[in-house]
Design a protein around this motif. Structure first.
Motif, mmCIF file in Angstrom:
data_model
loop_
_atom_site.group_PDB
_atom_site.id
_atom_site.type_symbol
_atom_site.label_atom_id
_atom_site.label_comp_id
_atom_site.label_asym_id
_atom_site.label_seq_id
_atom_site.Cartn_x
_atom_site.Cartn_y
_atom_site.Cartn_z
ATOM 1 N N TRP A 30 39.078 43.373 55.685
ATOM 2 C CA TRP A 30 39.218 42.338 54.649
ATOM 3 C C TRP A 30 40.527 41.613 54.891
ATOM 4 O O TRP A 30 41.547 42.240 55.143
ATOM 5 C CB TRP A 30 39.221 43.011 53.281
ATOM 6 C CG TRP A 30 39.265 42.109 52.095
ATOM 7 C CD1 TRP A 30 38.196 41.489 51.508
ATOM 8 C CD2 TRP A 30 40.401 41.757 51.307
ATOM 9 N NE1 TRP A 30 38.619 40.774 50.400
ATOM 10 C CE2 TRP A 30 39.967 40.928 50.253
ATOM 11 C CE3 TRP A 30 41.766 42.061 51.385
ATOM 12 C CZ2 TRP A 30 40.830 40.403 49.303
ATOM 13 C CZ3 TRP A 30 42.626 41.543 50.426
ATOM 14 C CH2 TRP A 30 42.147 40.722 49.403
ATOM 15 N N HIS A 31 40.478 40.274 54.803
ATOM 16 C CA HIS A 31 41.679 39.475 55.045
ATOM 17 C C HIS A 31 41.636 38.240 54.163
ATOM 18 O O HIS A 31 40.854 37.325 54.411
ATOM 19 C CB HIS A 31 41.747 39.064 56.516
ATOM 20 C CG HIS A 31 42.890 38.166 56.837
ATOM 21 N ND1 HIS A 31 44.200 38.575 56.825
ATOM 22 C CD2 HIS A 31 42.929 36.864 57.187
ATOM 23 C CE1 HIS A 31 44.988 37.567 57.154
ATOM 24 N NE2 HIS A 31 44.231 36.512 57.374
ATOM 25 N N HIS A 32 42.445 38.241 53.102
ATOM 26 C CA HIS A 32 42.531 37.087 52.223
ATOM 27 C C HIS A 32 43.973 36.646 52.004
ATOM 28 O O HIS A 32 44.216 35.668 51.316
ATOM 29 C CB HIS A 32 41.881 37.396 50.863
ATOM 30 C CG HIS A 32 40.388 37.353 50.914
ATOM 31 N ND1 HIS A 32 39.642 36.383 50.315
ATOM 32 C CD2 HIS A 32 39.492 38.169 51.519
ATOM 33 C CE1 HIS A 32 38.367 36.596 50.527
ATOM 34 N NE2 HIS A 32 38.254 37.678 51.255
ATOM 35 N N LEU A 33 44.921 37.376 52.542
ATOM 36 C CA LEU A 33 46.339 37.025 52.428
ATOM 37 C C LEU A 33 46.878 36.798 53.832
ATOM 38 O O LEU A 33 46.418 37.428 54.790
ATOM 39 C CB LEU A 33 47.115 38.153 51.735
ATOM 40 C CG LEU A 33 46.643 38.498 50.322
ATOM 41 C CD1 LEU A 33 47.296 39.790 49.857
ATOM 42 C CD2 LEU A 33 46.979 37.360 49.378
ATOM 43 N N ASP A 69 44.813 55.090 44.660
ATOM 44 C CA ASP A 69 43.638 55.145 43.800
ATOM 45 C C ASP A 69 43.331 53.852 43.055
ATOM 46 O O ASP A 69 42.203 53.619 42.665
ATOM 47 C CB ASP A 69 43.803 56.257 42.759
ATOM 48 C CG ASP A 69 43.731 57.631 43.390
ATOM 49 O OD1 ASP A 69 43.091 57.762 44.452
ATOM 50 O OD2 ASP A 69 44.303 58.569 42.828
ATOM 51 N N SER A 70 44.312 53.025 42.810
ATOM 52 C CA SER A 70 44.040 51.843 41.999
ATOM 53 C C SER A 70 44.616 50.594 42.642
ATOM 54 O O SER A 70 45.468 50.664 43.514
ATOM 55 C CB SER A 70 44.604 52.030 40.593
ATOM 56 O OG SER A 70 46.008 52.119 40.643
ATOM 57 N N TRP A 71 44.130 49.466 42.181
ATOM 58 C CA TRP A 71 44.623 48.183 42.660
ATOM 59 C C TRP A 71 44.388 47.139 41.563
ATOM 60 O O TRP A 71 43.589 47.343 40.659
ATOM 61 C CB TRP A 71 43.940 47.770 43.959
ATOM 62 C CG TRP A 71 42.469 47.560 43.825
ATOM 63 C CD1 TRP A 71 41.495 48.518 43.939
ATOM 64 C CD2 TRP A 71 41.789 46.342 43.518
ATOM 65 N NE1 TRP A 71 40.263 47.964 43.725
ATOM 66 C CE2 TRP A 71 40.409 46.625 43.469
ATOM 67 C CE3 TRP A 71 42.208 45.047 43.285
ATOM 68 C CZ2 TRP A 71 39.454 45.652 43.201
ATOM 69 C CZ3 TRP A 71 41.256 44.075 43.017
ATOM 70 C CH2 TRP A 71 39.895 44.378 42.979
ATOM 71 N N ALA A 72 45.074 46.053 41.671
ATOM 72 C CA ALA A 72 44.878 44.914 40.789
ATOM 73 C C ALA A 72 45.092 43.656 41.615
ATOM 74 O O ALA A 72 45.894 43.641 42.541
ATOM 75 C CB ALA A 72 45.865 44.957 39.624
ATOM 76 N N GLY A 73 44.354 42.624 41.332
ATOM 77 C CA GLY A 73 44.485 41.386 42.076
ATOM 78 C C GLY A 73 44.291 40.184 41.173
ATOM 79 O O GLY A 73 43.827 40.310 40.042
ATOM 80 N N GLY A 80 35.931 38.240 47.914
ATOM 81 C CA GLY A 80 37.095 39.093 48.102
ATOM 82 C C GLY A 80 37.114 40.254 47.134
ATOM 83 O O GLY A 80 37.344 41.405 47.513
ATOM 84 N N TYR A 81 36.855 39.972 45.856
ATOM 85 C CA TYR A 81 36.816 41.038 44.860
ATOM 86 C C TYR A 81 35.680 42.024 45.152
ATOM 87 O O TYR A 81 35.837 43.228 44.994
ATOM 88 C CB TYR A 81 36.651 40.468 43.452
ATOM 89 C CG TYR A 81 37.925 39.932 42.869
ATOM 90 C CD1 TYR A 81 39.012 40.769 42.645
ATOM 91 C CD2 TYR A 81 38.037 38.604 42.526
ATOM 92 C CE1 TYR A 81 40.191 40.272 42.104
ATOM 93 C CE2 TYR A 81 39.206 38.098 41.980
ATOM 94 C CZ TYR A 81 40.274 38.941 41.770
ATOM 95 O OH TYR A 81 41.429 38.449 41.236
ATOM 96 N N LYS A 82 34.553 41.504 45.580
ATOM 97 C CA LYS A 82 33.406 42.374 45.886
ATOM 98 C C LYS A 82 33.762 43.348 47.002
ATOM 99 O O LYS A 82 33.451 44.530 46.942
ATOM 100 C CB LYS A 82 32.190 41.524 46.260
ATOM 101 C CG LYS A 82 30.934 42.325 46.456
ATOM 102 C CD LYS A 82 29.746 41.418 46.707
ATOM 103 C CE LYS A 82 28.493 42.250 46.872
ATOM 104 N NZ LYS A 82 27.317 41.404 47.047
ATOM 105 N N TRP A 83 34.445 42.849 48.053
ATOM 106 C CA TRP A 83 34.841 43.728 49.153
ATOM 107 C C TRP A 83 35.749 44.835 48.624
ATOM 108 O O TRP A 83 35.564 46.001 48.939
ATOM 109 C CB TRP A 83 35.558 42.957 50.262
ATOM 110 C CG TRP A 83 35.776 43.794 51.479
ATOM 111 C CD1 TRP A 83 34.988 43.833 52.590
ATOM 112 C CD2 TRP A 83 36.833 44.739 51.716
ATOM 113 N NE1 TRP A 83 35.486 44.729 53.494
ATOM 114 C CE2 TRP A 83 36.621 45.308 52.987
ATOM 115 C CE3 TRP A 83 37.936 45.165 51.001
ATOM 116 C CZ2 TRP A 83 37.465 46.262 53.540
ATOM 117 C CZ3 TRP A 83 38.776 46.125 51.541
ATOM 118 C CH2 TRP A 83 38.536 46.662 52.797
ATOM 119 N N LEU A 84 36.728 44.480 47.836
ATOM 120 C CA LEU A 84 37.658 45.471 47.299
ATOM 121 C C LEU A 84 36.925 46.509 46.451
ATOM 122 O O LEU A 84 37.135 47.714 46.615
ATOM 123 C CB LEU A 84 38.752 44.782 46.479
ATOM 124 C CG LEU A 84 39.757 43.972 47.301
ATOM 125 C CD1 LEU A 84 40.569 43.064 46.395
ATOM 126 C CD2 LEU A 84 40.655 44.885 48.109
#
Length: 90
Positions: A30-33, A69-73, A80-84
């Motif tokens: 995944w690459h969005h940044l 364990d967690s992330w926020a974006g 992108g969110y679906k991949w995460l």
């Protein structure tokens, strides 16, 4: 396991196409940044570092770490969110 790959490429004008191609050899990525990637791999962080180190200059910086364990974006596309959501805990 999901790993984060971050880098600063400090050689102006250098083409880092080979580095990017090598990151994409991991089946799931995944690459969005700009200089941040996530990959799913059974390798260790050190093994990924050693693999990618061949494609950067000695004055560049490379960081590989296993995600937690967690992330926020904010501001990513639905894709992108679906991949995460689908890959984060692998």
């Amino acid at each position: 396991m999901v790993y984060c790959i971050g880098y600063d490429l400090n050689s102006p004008g250098k083409d880092y196409k080979d580095l990017i191609e090598q990151i994409k050899t991991y089946d799931i990525w995944w690459h969005h940044l700009d200089s941040t990637w996530f990959v799913v791999s059974d390798k260790t962080a050190s093994e990924i570092r050693d693999h990618l180190s061949k494609y950067i200059d000695s004055n560049d910086e490379l960081l590989i770490f296993k995600t937690g364990d967690s992330w926020a974006g904010k501001g990513f596309s639905e894709k992108g969110y679906k991949w995460l959501h689908n890959n984060w805990k692998k």
